[in-house]
Design an enzyme around this catalytic site. Structure first.
Site, PDB file in Angstrom:
ATOM      1  N   ASP A   1      -1.764  13.780  17.511  1.00 14.50           N
ATOM      2  CA  ASP A   1      -1.184  14.449  18.317  1.00 14.50           C
ATOM      3  C   ASP A   1      -1.862  15.796  18.342  1.00 14.50           C
ATOM      4  O   ASP A   1      -2.438  16.574  17.371  1.00 14.50           O
ATOM      5  CB  ASP A   1       0.356  14.755  17.473  1.00 14.50           C
ATOM      6  CG  ASP A   1       1.271  12.968  17.786  1.00 14.50           C
ATOM      7  OD1 ASP A   1       1.048  12.533  18.817  1.00 14.50           O
ATOM      8  OD2 ASP A   1       1.648  12.542  16.626  1.00 14.50           O
TER       9      ASP A   1
ATOM     10  N   PHE B   1      11.641  14.177  11.502  1.00 10.93           N
ATOM     11  CA  PHE B   1      10.799  13.469  11.852  1.00 10.93           C
ATOM     12  C   PHE B   1      10.548  13.141  12.149  1.00 10.93           C
ATOM     13  O   PHE B   1       9.615  12.505  13.215  1.00 10.93           O
ATOM     14  CB  PHE B   1      11.035  13.026  10.339  1.00 10.93           C
ATOM     15  CG  PHE B   1       9.301  13.476   9.134  1.00 10.93           C
ATOM     16  CD1 PHE B   1       9.292  14.751   8.857  1.00 10.93           C
ATOM     17  CD2 PHE B   1       8.694  12.440   8.494  1.00 10.93           C
ATOM     18  CE1 PHE B   1       7.712  15.572   8.060  1.00 10.93           C
ATOM     19  CE2 PHE B   1       7.387  12.970   8.035  1.00 10.93           C
ATOM     20  CZ  PHE B   1       6.708  14.217   7.545  1.00 10.93           C
TER      21      PHE B   1
ATOM     22  N   HIS C   1       3.879  -0.740   3.819  1.00 12.85           N
ATOM     23  CA  HIS C   1       2.807   0.300   3.266  1.00 12.85           C
ATOM     24  C   HIS C   1       4.381   1.098   2.963  1.00 12.85           C
ATOM     25  O   HIS C   1       5.144   1.853   4.336  1.00 12.85           O
ATOM     26  CB  HIS C   1       2.034   0.540   4.312  1.00 12.85           C
ATOM     27  CG  HIS C   1       1.882   1.676   4.552  1.00 12.85           C
ATOM     28  ND1 HIS C   1       0.146   1.767   4.059  1.00 12.85           N
ATOM     29  CD2 HIS C   1       2.020   3.080   5.462  1.00 12.85           C
ATOM     30  CE1 HIS C   1       0.036   3.045   4.058  1.00 12.85           C
ATOM     31  NE2 HIS C   1       0.984   3.794   4.922  1.00 12.85           N
TER      32      HIS C   1
ATOM     33  N   GLU D   1       1.225   5.195   0.571  1.00 14.08           N
ATOM     34  CA  GLU D   1       0.354   6.647   1.616  1.00 14.08           C
ATOM     35  C   GLU D   1       0.493   7.535   0.602  1.00 14.08           C
ATOM     36  O   GLU D   1       1.633   8.409   0.638  1.00 14.08           O
ATOM     37  CB  GLU D   1       0.911   6.333   3.380  1.00 14.08           C
ATOM     38  CG  GLU D   1       0.316   7.662   4.061  1.00 14.08           C
ATOM     39  CD  GLU D   1       1.178   7.668   5.447  1.00 14.08           C
ATOM     40  OE1 GLU D   1       0.238   5.956   5.811  1.00 14.08           O
ATOM     41  OE2 GLU D   1       1.304   8.398   5.999  1.00 14.08           O
TER      42      GLU D   1
ATOM     43  N   SER E   1       0.622  -0.990   0.159  1.00  8.16           N
ATOM     44  CA  SER E   1      -0.296   0.258  -0.137  1.00  8.16           C
ATOM     45  C   SER E   1       1.162   1.372  -0.002  1.00  8.16           C
ATOM     46  O   SER E   1       1.167   0.955   0.192  1.00  8.16           O
ATOM     47  CB  SER E   1      -0.854  -0.356   1.277  1.00  8.16           C
ATOM     48  OG  SER E   1      -0.040   0.089   2.492  1.00  8.16           O
TER      49      SER E   1
HETATM   50  P1  FAD Z   1      -2.408   5.456  20.405  1.00 11.80           P
HETATM   51  O1  FAD Z   1      -2.981   4.404  20.598  1.00 11.80           O
HETATM   52  O2  FAD Z   1      -3.582   5.860  21.525  1.00 11.80           O
HETATM   53  O3  FAD Z   1      -1.194   5.400  20.873  1.00 11.80           O
HETATM   54  C1  FAD Z   1      -0.815   7.001  21.819  1.00 11.80           C
HETATM   55  C2  FAD Z   1      -0.403   6.651  22.798  1.00 11.80           C
HETATM   56  O4  FAD Z   1      -1.225   6.417  24.501  1.00 11.80           O
HETATM   57  C3  FAD Z   1       0.904   5.538  23.296  1.00 11.80           C
HETATM   58  O5  FAD Z   1       2.190   6.035  24.218  1.00 11.80           O
HETATM   59  C4  FAD Z   1       0.362   4.426  23.894  1.00 11.80           C
HETATM   60  O6  FAD Z   1       1.391   3.933  24.639  1.00 11.80           O
HETATM   61  C5  FAD Z   1      -0.202   5.163  24.982  1.00 11.80           C
HETATM   62  N1  FAD Z   1      -1.911   4.159  25.168  1.00 11.80           N
HETATM   63  C6  FAD Z   1      -2.543   4.097  24.304  1.00 11.80           C
HETATM   64  N2  FAD Z   1      -4.055   3.585  24.506  1.00 11.80           N
HETATM   65  C7  FAD Z   1      -3.794   3.706  25.982  1.00 11.80           C
HETATM   66  C8  FAD Z   1      -4.758   3.404  26.880  1.00 11.80           C
HETATM   67  N3  FAD Z   1      -5.962   3.182  26.698  1.00 11.80           N
HETATM   68  N4  FAD Z   1      -4.302   3.886  28.061  1.00 11.80           N
HETATM   69  C9  FAD Z   1      -3.377   4.331  28.238  1.00 11.80           C
HETATM   70  N5  FAD Z   1      -2.183   4.657  27.585  1.00 11.80           N
HETATM   71  C10 FAD Z   1      -2.964   4.883  26.203  1.00 11.80           C
HETATM   72  N6  FAD Z   1      -1.557  11.630  12.355  1.00 11.80           N
HETATM   73  C11 FAD Z   1      -1.349  12.722  12.569  1.00 11.80           C
HETATM   74  O7  FAD Z   1      -2.018  13.147  12.668  1.00 11.80           O
HETATM   75  N7  FAD Z   1      -2.721  11.729  11.209  1.00 11.80           N
HETATM   76  C12 FAD Z   1      -2.517  11.022   9.732  1.00 11.80           C
HETATM   77  O8  FAD Z   1      -2.991  11.007   8.871  1.00 11.80           O
HETATM   78  C13 FAD Z   1      -1.506   9.745  11.209  1.00 11.80           C
HETATM   79  N8  FAD Z   1      -1.505   8.766  10.433  1.00 11.80           N
HETATM   80  C14 FAD Z   1      -0.188   7.635  11.328  1.00 11.80           C
HETATM   81  C15 FAD Z   1      -0.433   6.797   9.863  1.00 11.80           C
HETATM   82  C16 FAD Z   1       0.854   5.489  11.122  1.00 11.80           C
HETATM   83  C17 FAD Z   1       0.707   3.937   9.929  1.00 11.80           C
HETATM   84  C18 FAD Z   1       1.548   5.558  11.326  1.00 11.80           C
HETATM   85  C19 FAD Z   1       2.048   5.035  12.689  1.00 11.80           C
HETATM   86  C20 FAD Z   1       1.021   7.106  12.763  1.00 11.80           C
HETATM   87  C21 FAD Z   1       0.426   7.753  12.610  1.00 11.80           C
HETATM   88  N9  FAD Z   1       0.364   9.166  12.426  1.00 11.80           N
HETATM   89  C22 FAD Z   1      -0.906   9.855  11.937  1.00 11.80           C
HETATM   90  C23 FAD Z   1       1.030   9.334  13.538  1.00 11.80           C
HETATM   91  C24 FAD Z   1      -0.048   9.491  15.192  1.00 11.80           C
HETATM   92  O9  FAD Z   1      -1.361  10.065  14.965  1.00 11.80           O
HETATM   93  C25 FAD Z   1       0.974   9.792  16.425  1.00 11.80           C
HETATM   94  O10 FAD Z   1       2.443   8.208  16.217  1.00 11.80           O
HETATM   95  C26 FAD Z   1      -0.167   9.692  18.167  1.00 11.80           C
HETATM   96  O11 FAD Z   1       0.557  10.245  18.957  1.00 11.80           O
HETATM   97  C27 FAD Z   1       0.065   8.131  17.857  1.00 11.80           C
HETATM   98  O12 FAD Z   1      -1.534   7.434  17.508  1.00 11.80           O
HETATM   99  P2  FAD Z   1      -1.949   6.168  17.659  1.00 11.80           P
HETATM  100  O13 FAD Z   1      -3.012   5.831  17.319  1.00 11.80           O
HETATM  101  O14 FAD Z   1      -0.840   5.480  17.984  1.00 11.80           O
HETATM  102  O15 FAD Z   1      -1.768   6.287  19.366  1.00 11.80           O
END
Ligand code: FAD
Length: 281
Positions: free
Chosen positions: A105, A212, A262, A14, A12
């Site tokens: 974020d 980055f 990806h 991005e 895929s």
């Molecule tokens: P989570 O899975 O919620 O994790 C974030 C943090 O919180 C981690 O430290 C985790 O250990 C902790 N955590 C998770 N769940 C819990 C819980 N239930 N209780 C307590 N702590 C918890 N960002 C954008 O803004 N736009 C995008 O389009 C985008 N695309 C991305 C695509 C990929 C493939 C990746 C790897 C990252 C992308 N990001 C994007 C970045 C991402 O949004 C950031 O890395 C963000 O800081 C974390 O998102 P997450 O979904 O991993 O969060």
């Protein structure tokens, strides 16, 4: 790595939503060039706090109109259930079947975290609202998320997303394949059973990559950093070395049984095409 070998390999690409009419024109060409490689889907990022909501939707539609499958990213930080519900309905209507589901974020200046704290809550919400309609991708961090208090906690948090209903995962980019292999093995031990597709960042610009990587917690190994630094403004040397390093990484991952790749294309066709060709895919 055994558990990953049973999943079919999928590839895929991005994109991010273009910020100008020229960017939109250019992306049309990139889409055709990369589309010729017949990827499973093209994903489109979603700006922090919903800042690119319309751009993401427009780009996803352009991809579909060109005859390819599109997967919008959706982040929940700063958002409400109502807002997410509206977006999901729009995507369902537009024939979207896959979503990359993220926390996102907090943009600087934004105070309200919104109604979702973590990505697992968004996954749960999407499943509750739309059942099995969407294939849900979540993010995984072989070198661990920068805010995680420990590797073990981050792994347990990753598992929460899987248990909430994720279908597969895409990793943050990394340059050390061992980080991925160990991560996958830890997941196996925790009983996590879904494809974990490595995210691949082609190397084209050292300054941008270093910035980055500092932000997202991806490590550029010293030997790669030193060489890239040494090339200064010599773009051809950076490109050629980057191509070697990233092609070798991809080769090692696929050989070991990674369920596809990806590519973070940065809206450029050439760097990804060059790696693709080297891999003989
Ligand atoms: P989570 O899975 O919620 O994790 C974030 C943090 O919180 C981690 O430290 C985790 O250990 C902790 N955590 C998770 N769940 C819990 C819980 N239930 N209780 C307590 N702590 C918890 N960002 C954008 O803004 N736009 C995008 O389009 C985008 N695309 C991305 C695509 C990929 C493939 C990746 C790897 C990252 C992308 N990001 C994007 C970045 C991402 O949004 C950031 O890395 C963000 O800081 C974390 O998102 P997450 O979904 O991993 O969060």
């Amino acid at each position: 790595m055994e558990s990953q070998k049973k999943f079919p390999q999928q590839f895929s690409f991005e994109f991010f939503p273009p910020k100008s009419p020229e960017g939109t024109d250019k992306l049309r060409g990139v889409l055709q060039q990369l589309g010729a490689l017949q990827p499973k889907y093209f994903s489109v990022t979603f700006g922090a706090g919903g800042s690119t909501q319309q751009g993401t939707f427009d780009t996803v539609q352009a991809i579909q109109q060109a005859g390819f499958k599109a997967a919008p990213h959706l982040s929940c930080i700063g958002s409400t259930r109502e807002n997410i519900r509206t977006i999901l309905a729009e995507y369902q209507q537009a024939g979207i079947a896959r979503i990359v589901t993220l926390r996102g974020d907090m943009p600087s200046g934004m105070q309200e975290a919104g109604e979702f704290r973590h990505a697992n809550e968004l996954v749960e919400f999407i499943r509750a609202e739309t059942g099995d309609h969407f294939h849900i991708e979540v993010a995984a961090y072989p070198e661990f998320h920068p805010q995680a208090p420990s590797a073990q906690t981050d792994l347990r948090n990753f598992k929460r997303k899987v248990e909430a209903g994720a279908s597969s995962a895409i990793t943050q980019y990394f340059f050390n394949p061992d980080a991925y292999f160990h991560f996958v093995e830890d997941c196996e031990e925790l009983g996590i059973d879904l494809p974990i597709v490595p995210g691949i960042m082609p190397i084209t610009n050292y300054t941008q990559l270093a910035r980055f990587s500092d932000m997202c917690g991806a490590e550029i190994p010293r030997w790669i950093r030193k060489r890239l630094e040494g090339y200064g403004d010599d773009r051809d040397a950076i490109r050629s070395f980057g191509e070697d390093v990233v092609s070798e990484l991809c080769h090692a991952l696929l050989e070991a049984g990674a369920p596809g790749l990806h590519f973070y294309t940065m809206n450029q066709a050439k760097p990804t095409l060059a790696i693709w060709k080297r891999l003989g895919l």
